[in-house]
Design a protein around this motif. Structure first.
Motif, PDB file in Angstrom:
ATOM      1  N   VAL A  46       0.917  27.592  33.866  1.00 12.72           N
ATOM      2  CA  VAL A  46       1.405  26.908  35.052  1.00 12.72           C
ATOM      3  C   VAL A  46       2.643  27.659  35.545  1.00 12.72           C
ATOM      4  O   VAL A  46       3.468  28.096  34.751  1.00 12.72           O
ATOM      5  N   THR A  47       2.718  27.874  36.866  1.00 12.40           N
ATOM      6  CA  THR A  47       3.876  28.540  37.459  1.00 12.40           C
ATOM      7  C   THR A  47       4.807  27.481  38.026  1.00 12.40           C
ATOM      8  O   THR A  47       4.421  26.709  38.905  1.00 12.40           O
ATOM      9  N   VAL A  48       6.013  27.450  37.492  1.00  6.98           N
ATOM     10  CA  VAL A  48       7.005  26.439  37.846  1.00  6.98           C
ATOM     11  C   VAL A  48       8.071  27.071  38.743  1.00  6.98           C
ATOM     12  O   VAL A  48       8.818  27.944  38.287  1.00  6.98           O
ATOM     13  N   PRO A  49       8.155  26.647  40.010  1.00  6.10           N
ATOM     14  CA  PRO A  49       9.227  27.139  40.874  1.00  6.10           C
ATOM     15  C   PRO A  49      10.561  26.503  40.460  1.00  6.10           C
ATOM     16  O   PRO A  49      10.644  25.300  40.240  1.00  6.10           O
ATOM     17  N   MET A  50      11.584  27.346  40.332  1.00  2.00           N
ATOM     18  CA  MET A  50      12.911  26.883  39.924  1.00  2.00           C
ATOM     19  C   MET A  50      13.943  27.427  40.904  1.00  2.00           C
ATOM     20  O   MET A  50      13.700  28.423  41.568  1.00  2.00           O
ATOM     21  N   ARG A  51      15.090  26.760  40.938  1.00  2.00           N
ATOM     22  CA  ARG A  51      16.254  27.284  41.649  1.00  2.00           C
ATOM     23  C   ARG A  51      17.391  27.310  40.647  1.00  2.00           C
ATOM     24  O   ARG A  51      17.648  26.307  39.983  1.00  2.00           O
ATOM     25  N   VAL A  52      18.032  28.468  40.530  1.00  2.00           N
ATOM     26  CA  VAL A  52      19.146  28.615  39.599  1.00  2.00           C
ATOM     27  C   VAL A  52      20.368  29.157  40.337  1.00  2.00           C
ATOM     28  O   VAL A  52      20.230  29.901  41.302  1.00  2.00           O
ATOM     29  N   MET A  53      21.533  28.746  39.857  1.00  3.79           N
ATOM     30  CA  MET A  53      22.782  29.253  40.412  1.00  3.79           C
ATOM     31  C   MET A  53      23.777  29.374  39.268  1.00  3.79           C
ATOM     32  O   MET A  53      23.911  28.463  38.451  1.00  3.79           O
ATOM     33  N   CYS A  54      24.426  30.535  39.182  1.00 10.00           N
ATOM     34  CA  CYS A  54      25.517  30.704  38.230  1.00 10.00           C
ATOM     35  C   CYS A  54      26.589  31.575  38.879  1.00 10.00           C
ATOM     36  O   CYS A  54      26.321  32.367  39.770  1.00 10.00           O
ATOM     37  N   GLN A  55      27.777  31.360  38.420  1.00  7.09           N
ATOM     38  CA  GLN A  55      28.973  31.989  38.967  1.00  7.09           C
ATOM     39  C   GLN A  55      28.870  33.507  38.983  1.00  7.09           C
ATOM     40  O   GLN A  55      28.365  34.115  38.037  1.00  7.09           O
ATOM     41  N   ASN A  56      29.347  34.109  40.058  1.00  9.24           N
ATOM     42  CA  ASN A  56      29.363  35.566  40.166  1.00  9.24           C
ATOM     43  C   ASN A  56      30.150  36.157  38.994  1.00  9.24           C
ATOM     44  O   ASN A  56      31.220  35.674  38.643  1.00  9.24           O
ATOM     45  N   GLY A  57      29.590  37.190  38.370  1.00  7.84           N
ATOM     46  CA  GLY A  57      30.232  37.833  37.240  1.00  7.84           C
ATOM     47  C   GLY A  57      29.773  37.280  35.897  1.00  7.84           C
ATOM     48  O   GLY A  57      30.079  37.845  34.856  1.00  7.84           O
ATOM     49  N   ALA A  58      29.033  36.176  35.923  1.00 13.00           N
ATOM     50  CA  ALA A  58      28.523  35.591  34.680  1.00 13.00           C
ATOM     51  C   ALA A  58      27.171  36.211  34.354  1.00 13.00           C
ATOM     52  O   ALA A  58      26.592  36.952  35.145  1.00 13.00           O
ATOM     53  N   SER A  59      26.663  35.910  33.173  1.00 10.27           N
ATOM     54  CA  SER A  59      25.292  36.265  32.827  1.00 10.27           C
ATOM     55  C   SER A  59      24.593  34.968  32.422  1.00 10.27           C
ATOM     56  O   SER A  59      25.205  34.094  31.806  1.00 10.27           O
ATOM     57  N   GLY A  60      23.326  34.856  32.810  1.00 12.77           N
ATOM     58  CA  GLY A  60      22.606  33.612  32.554  1.00 12.77           C
ATOM     59  C   GLY A  60      21.232  33.852  31.979  1.00 12.77           C
ATOM     60  O   GLY A  60      20.596  34.870  32.252  1.00 12.77           O
ATOM     61  N   ALA A 109       2.947  16.023  34.688  1.00 15.34           N
ATOM     62  CA  ALA A 109       3.448  16.703  33.489  1.00 15.34           C
ATOM     63  C   ALA A 109       4.954  16.492  33.445  1.00 15.34           C
ATOM     64  O   ALA A 109       5.553  15.985  34.401  1.00 15.34           O
ATOM     65  N   PHE A 110       5.552  16.870  32.334  1.00 18.47           N
ATOM     66  CA  PHE A 110       7.001  16.750  32.172  1.00 18.47           C
ATOM     67  C   PHE A 110       7.579  18.142  31.972  1.00 18.47           C
ATOM     68  O   PHE A 110       7.073  18.919  31.162  1.00 18.47           O
ATOM     69  N   ALA A 111       8.627  18.447  32.720  1.00 13.86           N
ATOM     70  CA  ALA A 111       9.272  19.758  32.615  1.00 13.86           C
ATOM     71  C   ALA A 111      10.724  19.589  32.197  1.00 13.86           C
ATOM     72  O   ALA A 111      11.401  18.640  32.601  1.00 13.86           O
ATOM     73  N   SER A 112      11.175  20.523  31.381  1.00 18.65           N
ATOM     74  CA  SER A 112      12.553  20.547  30.920  1.00 18.65           C
ATOM     75  C   SER A 112      13.074  21.968  31.099  1.00 18.65           C
ATOM     76  O   SER A 112      12.401  22.923  30.723  1.00 18.65           O
ATOM     77  N   ALA A 113      14.274  22.090  31.683  1.00 18.44           N
ATOM     78  CA  ALA A 113      14.866  23.408  31.907  1.00 18.44           C
ATOM     79  C   ALA A 113      16.303  23.416  31.414  1.00 18.44           C
ATOM     80  O   ALA A 113      17.024  22.429  31.561  1.00 18.44           O
ATOM     81  N   SER A 114      16.695  24.548  30.830  1.00 20.03           N
ATOM     82  CA  SER A 114      18.051  24.716  30.326  1.00 20.03           C
ATOM     83  C   SER A 114      18.567  26.090  30.761  1.00 20.03           C
ATOM     84  O   SER A 114      17.964  27.110  30.438  1.00 20.03           O
ATOM     85  N   LEU A 115      19.669  26.095  31.503  1.00 18.17           N
ATOM     86  CA  LEU A 115      20.295  27.328  31.967  1.00 18.17           C
ATOM     87  C   LEU A 115      21.574  27.538  31.157  1.00 18.17           C
ATOM     88  O   LEU A 115      22.484  26.710  31.184  1.00 18.17           O
ATOM     89  N   ASN A 116      21.612  28.624  30.400  1.00 13.61           N
ATOM     90  CA  ASN A 116      22.776  28.982  29.587  1.00 13.61           C
ATOM     91  C   ASN A 116      23.547  30.073  30.316  1.00 13.61           C
ATOM     92  O   ASN A 116      22.963  31.106  30.647  1.00 13.61           O
ATOM     93  N   VAL A 117      24.842  29.847  30.525  1.00 15.87           N
ATOM     94  CA  VAL A 117      25.653  30.781  31.302  1.00 15.87           C
ATOM     95  C   VAL A 117      26.868  31.202  30.481  1.00 15.87           C
ATOM     96  O   VAL A 117      27.523  30.368  29.850  1.00 15.87           O
ATOM     97  N   TYR A 118      27.153  32.493  30.505  1.00 15.09           N
ATOM     98  CA  TYR A 118      28.330  33.042  29.820  1.00 15.09           C
ATOM     99  C   TYR A 118      29.166  33.825  30.822  1.00 15.09           C
ATOM    100  O   TYR A 118      28.666  34.697  31.522  1.00 15.09           O
ATOM    101  N   LEU A 119      30.447  33.486  30.878  1.00 12.82           N
ATOM    102  CA  LEU A 119      31.387  34.185  31.748  1.00 12.82           C
ATOM    103  C   LEU A 119      32.471  34.792  30.872  1.00 12.82           C
ATOM    104  O   LEU A 119      33.223  34.066  30.225  1.00 12.82           O
ATOM    105  N   PRO A 120      32.516  36.132  30.792  1.00 14.35           N
ATOM    106  CA  PRO A 120      33.518  36.765  29.932  1.00 14.35           C
ATOM    107  C   PRO A 120      34.932  36.352  30.334  1.00 14.35           C
ATOM    108  O   PRO A 120      35.162  36.080  31.503  1.00 14.35           O
ATOM    109  N   PRO A 121      35.884  36.279  29.423  1.00 15.41           N
ATOM    110  CA  PRO A 121      35.792  36.731  28.044  1.00 15.41           C
ATOM    111  C   PRO A 121      35.254  35.665  27.075  1.00 15.41           C
ATOM    112  O   PRO A 121      34.697  36.008  26.041  1.00 15.41           O
TER     113      PRO A 121
END
Length: 137
Positions: A46-60, A109-121
């Motif tokens: 199944v193809t699940v369309p998502m929208r994600v946003m994370c702060q510039n300079g971070a990695s997600g 169906a039931f969908a669960s999404a988790s976005l993990n974001v790291y912003l140095p340092p």
């Protein structure tokens, strides 16, 4: 002189513990799961369309799981995306989840999404969304 130094050190320690710790501001991030997903390959995925946003300079990174009750048994699968764009803007990401058990079918169906974001340092955050969605052909 020694007594004065001891009193001065004790006073400095008392003041330091009374001051609030400098709070690290939260990393800006958001994740949204679409209300509808598309069945692929006769329900194998199944193809699940998502929208994600994370702060510039971070990695997600993104983890998505889909589960569906199919005639009393669970069809379930998940997908990990190691890198999503982090620009401070929302980005559309289509995540294809392959079933590990039985085929998905049209319906709820039931969908669960988790976005993990790291912003140095040393700043990180996790945002999550869970929702019912409709699987369509």
């Amino acid at each position: 002189m020694r007594a004065f130094s001891t009193v001065l050190l004790a006073a400095a320690a008392l003041v330091a513990t009374a001051l609030p710790a400098a709070a690290t501001p939260p990393v800006e991030a958001a994740v949204a799961v679409a209300v509808q997903a598309k069945l692929e390959a006769r329900g194998v995925a199944v193809t699940v369309p998502m929208r994600v946003m994370c702060q510039n300079g971070a990695s997600g990174s993104l983890w998505v799981q889909v589960t569906q009750n199919v005639r009393g048994e669970l069809a379930t699968g998940d997908k990990y995306i190691a890198s999503v764009p982090c620009t401070g803007e929302f980005h559309k990401v289509d995540v294809t989840v392959v079933s590990r058990t039985k085929a998905f079918r049209q319906g709820v169906a039931f969908a669960s999404a988790s976005l993990n974001v790291y912003l140095p340092p040393n700043n990180s955050s996790v945002v999550e969304e869970q929702r019912e969605m409709t699987l369509v052909r």
